[in-house]
Motif scaffolding. Structure first.
Motif, mmCIF file in Angstrom:
data_model
loop_
_atom_site.group_PDB
_atom_site.id
_atom_site.type_symbol
_atom_site.label_atom_id
_atom_site.label_comp_id
_atom_site.label_asym_id
_atom_site.label_seq_id
_atom_site.Cartn_x
_atom_site.Cartn_y
_atom_site.Cartn_z
ATOM 1 N N SER A 120 9.936 -1.988 0.796
ATOM 2 C CA SER A 120 8.873 -1.573 -0.117
ATOM 3 C C SER A 120 9.225 -0.233 -0.768
ATOM 4 C CB SER A 120 7.535 -1.513 0.629
ATOM 5 O OG SER A 120 7.613 -0.655 1.754
ATOM 6 N N HIS A 121 8.321 0.260 -1.551
ATOM 7 C CA HIS A 121 8.520 1.404 -2.448
ATOM 8 C C HIS A 121 9.096 2.628 -1.745
ATOM 9 C CE1 HIS A 121 7.760 4.078 -5.791
ATOM 10 N NE2 HIS A 121 6.922 4.819 -5.089
ATOM 11 N N ASP A 157 7.970 -8.940 -1.185
ATOM 12 C CA ASP A 157 7.009 -8.224 -2.018
ATOM 13 C C ASP A 157 5.730 -8.048 -1.208
ATOM 14 O OD1 ASP A 157 6.064 -6.870 -4.249
ATOM 15 O OD2 ASP A 157 5.204 -8.673 -5.143
ATOM 16 N N TRP A 158 5.005 -6.982 -1.511
ATOM 17 C CA TRP A 158 3.864 -6.597 -0.691
ATOM 18 C C TRP A 158 2.774 -5.991 -1.571
ATOM 19 C CZ3 TRP A 158 8.949 -5.141 -0.175
ATOM 20 C CH2 TRP A 158 9.672 -5.766 0.843
ATOM 21 N N PRO A 159 1.564 -5.795 -1.022
ATOM 22 C CA PRO A 159 0.535 -5.079 -1.781
ATOM 23 C C PRO A 159 1.045 -3.720 -2.245
ATOM 24 C CG PRO A 159 -0.405 -6.066 0.178
ATOM 25 C CD PRO A 159 1.072 -6.258 0.288
ATOM 26 N N ARG A 160 0.429 -3.188 -3.264
ATOM 27 C CA ARG A 160 0.931 -1.962 -3.886
ATOM 28 C C ARG A 160 1.116 -0.832 -2.874
ATOM 29 N NH1 ARG A 160 1.627 0.555 -8.694
ATOM 30 N NH2 ARG A 160 1.190 2.790 -8.748
ATOM 31 N N LYS A 206 5.058 -5.451 -6.835
ATOM 32 C CA LYS A 206 3.683 -5.018 -7.108
ATOM 33 C C LYS A 206 3.600 -3.522 -7.387
ATOM 34 C CE LYS A 206 1.239 -8.778 -4.770
ATOM 35 N NZ LYS A 206 2.409 -9.551 -4.337
ATOM 36 N N ARG A 207 4.675 -2.771 -7.133
ATOM 37 C CA ARG A 207 4.764 -1.375 -7.560
ATOM 38 C C ARG A 207 5.453 -1.270 -8.911
ATOM 39 N NH1 ARG A 207 3.261 2.828 -3.877
ATOM 40 N NH2 ARG A 207 3.850 4.147 -5.631
ATOM 41 N N ASP A 208 6.533 -2.034 -9.083
ATOM 42 C CA ASP A 208 7.285 -1.995 -10.336
ATOM 43 C C ASP A 208 8.280 -3.155 -10.330
ATOM 44 O OD1 ASP A 208 9.526 -1.175 -12.238
ATOM 45 O OD2 ASP A 208 8.112 0.468 -12.554
ATOM 46 N N VAL A 252 1.456 -0.373 0.950
ATOM 47 C CA VAL A 252 1.603 -1.182 2.166
ATOM 48 C C VAL A 252 0.834 -0.587 3.348
ATOM 49 C CG1 VAL A 252 3.810 -2.138 1.424
ATOM 50 C CG2 VAL A 252 3.790 -0.063 2.837
ATOM 51 N N THR A 253 0.680 0.728 3.373
ATOM 52 C CA THR A 253 -0.017 1.334 4.506
ATOM 53 C C THR A 253 -1.536 1.286 4.357
ATOM 54 O OG1 THR A 253 0.266 3.516 3.476
ATOM 55 C CG2 THR A 253 1.887 2.855 5.127
ATOM 56 N N ASP A 254 -2.028 0.786 3.208
ATOM 57 C CA ASP A 254 -3.472 0.607 3.039
ATOM 58 C C ASP A 254 -3.956 -0.705 3.654
ATOM 59 O OD1 ASP A 254 -3.723 3.007 1.792
ATOM 60 O OD2 ASP A 254 -3.932 2.206 -0.238
ATOM 61 N N GLU A 255 -3.013 -1.587 4.005
ATOM 62 C CA GLU A 255 -3.382 -2.877 4.601
ATOM 63 C C GLU A 255 -3.576 -2.674 6.105
ATOM 64 O OE1 GLU A 255 -3.712 -5.821 2.600
ATOM 65 O OE2 GLU A 255 -3.713 -4.154 1.161
ATOM 66 N N LYS A 256 -4.818 -2.486 6.512
ATOM 67 C CA LYS A 256 -5.104 -2.021 7.867
ATOM 68 C C LYS A 256 -4.848 -3.065 8.945
ATOM 69 C CE LYS A 256 -6.241 1.951 6.292
ATOM 70 N NZ LYS A 256 -5.274 3.061 6.415
#
Length: 364
Positions: free
Chosen positions: A297-298, A76-79, A225-227, A81-85
Motif C-alpha cells: 500500500s501507499h 489494492d486496498w481502501p484509501r 485507490k490512492r493513485d 489502510v489503517t482506518d479499516e478497524k
C-alpha cells in the motif's frame, strides 16, 4: 501507446554525489548499471500516465524505525489502510497508538530524543539516507516511527481470521497473528515496540517468528485507490523482475506463504538467539535462492512511480523512484546481486553508509 522505455532521469547534483562518496555509499550510475545485460526492447509504461521526471527525487523518504507488512492476498486496498478497524493494519495502528500513549509527556519527550539520537537517526548528511535500526539490541534506543502497510503476500496461517506479518528491517515473518485487538497488541508489544531487539523479547512470547529465507525482498506500491500510477506500473515492473531474476539464478516469490521452515526463533536458546539469527540471515542463498516480490500500500510519492523498496537481510534498504521496466535488468544485476546503489533512482534508504567491502550494501 507506450511511453519511451528509456526516458532520461535528471542527473544527481555534484554536491549530493560527493556526499554519497564521502559516506562510502557504493554507487553505479544508471547508464553503467546494466552493462552486459541482455540487449532487448522492453515495453515502457502507457503514455497516459503522468509521471514526474523533473523535481528533486533524493530525500523523498521519511525515516522510520520499523515497517510492518500485513498479509492480505490482494494488491489494492481502501484509501487509508489503517482506518479499516477490522483488519490487522487498523488494529496494529490502534495498538501502537495505545502503547505510545502510555508514556505520557515524558514518553513523548523521550521519543523526540530517540528520533535524533537513536539507531535509525539521520547521521549521513544526505537527504533521505538514514542509519538502520536492525542491529539495535533489546533495550537500546531506536527510531520510534512505525510504518504500517498492507501487502499482497498470502498468510501462512491455517487459522481462520489470522494473518502473517513481515517486519523490516528485522527481516522476519510473524505467523498466526489473530486479527483481533488481542492479537494486534501482542504483535506490537512483543515485536514492534522500539526497545525490542531484532531477535525479540528474552521473555516468553505468545506469537512465533521465523527469519525470512530471501536474498532480498522487493516491495512495489500498487495502491490504486490512492493513485492509479503505481497500480499500473507495478505489474509491468514485476514481469521484468521475474525475467531478470531467473536470468541471474534467482527465483521470484510473490506468494510469501512458504517461508516458516524449522523451529521458530522463540524456540532458540535465548542466550545465543541474536547471534544465531544473524548467522541464519547471513547464510541465505544467493545463487539459486529466492527474492520476495510483494505489492504494498501507499508509501508516498506516487508521482515518482514506479516506486520500489529493496530490503536486504543485513537491515539495509534502498528506496528507488522513477523506475522504468528497462531499468530492472540493471537493478537486478547491480543492486540486488552486486550491492550497488543507482543514484539517479535513489529516493533514500537505511544503512547505506560505510559499505566499503566488495559486496557493497550487502556487506554486514
Amino acid at each position: 501507446m507506450a511511453r519511451d522505455a528509456k526516458l532520461d532521469r535528471p542527473p544527481v547534483s555534484a554536491a549530493h554525489l560527493q556526499a554519497m562518496e564521502a559516506q562510502k555509499i557504493p554507487l553505479v550510475h544508471l547508464d553503467d548499471a546494466c552493462k552486459g545485460c541482455e540487449d532487448e526492447d522492453v515495453e515502457g509504461f502507457p503514455s497516459s500516465i503522468d509521471l514526474d521526471m523533473d523535481s528533486l527525487l533524493l530525500g523523498n523518504v521519511k525515516n522510520y524505525g520499523r515497517m510492518v507488512l500485513c498479509s492480505t492476498g490482494v494488491s489494492d486496498w481502501p484509501r487509508e489502510v489503517t482506518d479499516e478497524k477490522n483488519t490487522l493494519a487498523g488494529l496494529v495502528k490502534d495498538a501502537n497508538d495505545a502503547s505510545a500513549s502510555t508514556g505520557g509527556l515524558i514518553g513523548k519527550f523521550t521519543k523526540k530524543l530517540n528520533l535524533k539520537g537513536s539507531a535509525g537517526g539521520d547521521d549521513s548528511g544526505i537527504p533521505g539516507v538514514f542509519a538502520t535500526s536492525a542491529a539495535a539490541k533489546e533495550g537500546e534506543a531506536r527510531n520510534e516511527r512505525l510504518s504500517i502497510l498492507n501487502a499482497s503476500f498470502i498468510t501462512s496461517s491455517h487459522e481462520e481470521h489470522s494473518q502473517s506479518a513481515i517486519i523490516l528491517p528485522d527481516f522476519k515473518m510473524v505467523k498466526d497473528v489473530p486479527e483481533t485487538v488481542v492479537g494486534a497488541a501482542a504483535l506490537v508489544n512483543e515485536y514492534l515496540k522500539p526497545e525490542i531487539g531484532r531477535a525479540g523479547l528474552s521473555t516468553p512470547s505468545t506469537l512465533k517468528t521465523w527469519p525470512l529465507p530471501y536474498h532480498a525482498v522487493v516491495l512495489l506500491c500498487s495502491h490504486k485507490k490512492r493513485d492509479k500510477r503505481c497500480h499500473i506500473t507495478a505489474p509491468l515492473l514485476i514481469n521484468q523482475l521475474h525475467h531478470h531474476l531467473e536470468a541471474n539464478g534467482l527465483e521470484g516469490d510473490e506468494r510469501g506463504d512458504d517461508v516458516t521452515d524449522g523451529p521458530a526463533i522463540e524456540e532458540w536458546d535465548a542466550a545465543t538467539r541474536e547471534q544465531k539469527l544473524e548467522e541464519s540471515l547471513k547464510g541465505v542463498k544467493v545463487n539459486g535462492g529466492r527474492v520476495g516480490i510483494f505489492k504494498i500500500s501507499h508509501i508516498g510519492g506516487h508521482k515518482y512511480a514506479g516506486n520500489m523498496i529493496i530490503a536486504f537481510p543485513n537491515g539495509t534498504s534502498i528506496w528507488y523512484g522513477r523506475v522504468l521496466p528497462s531499468d530492472i535488468g540493471g537493478i537486478v544485476k547491480s543492486t540486488i546481486m552486486d550491492g550497488k546503489v543507482i543514484p539517479e533512482l535513489l529516493r533514500g534508504g537505511l544503512g547505506l553508509s560505510n559499505k566499503v567491502g566488495e559486496k557493497g550494501v550487502l556487506q554486514w
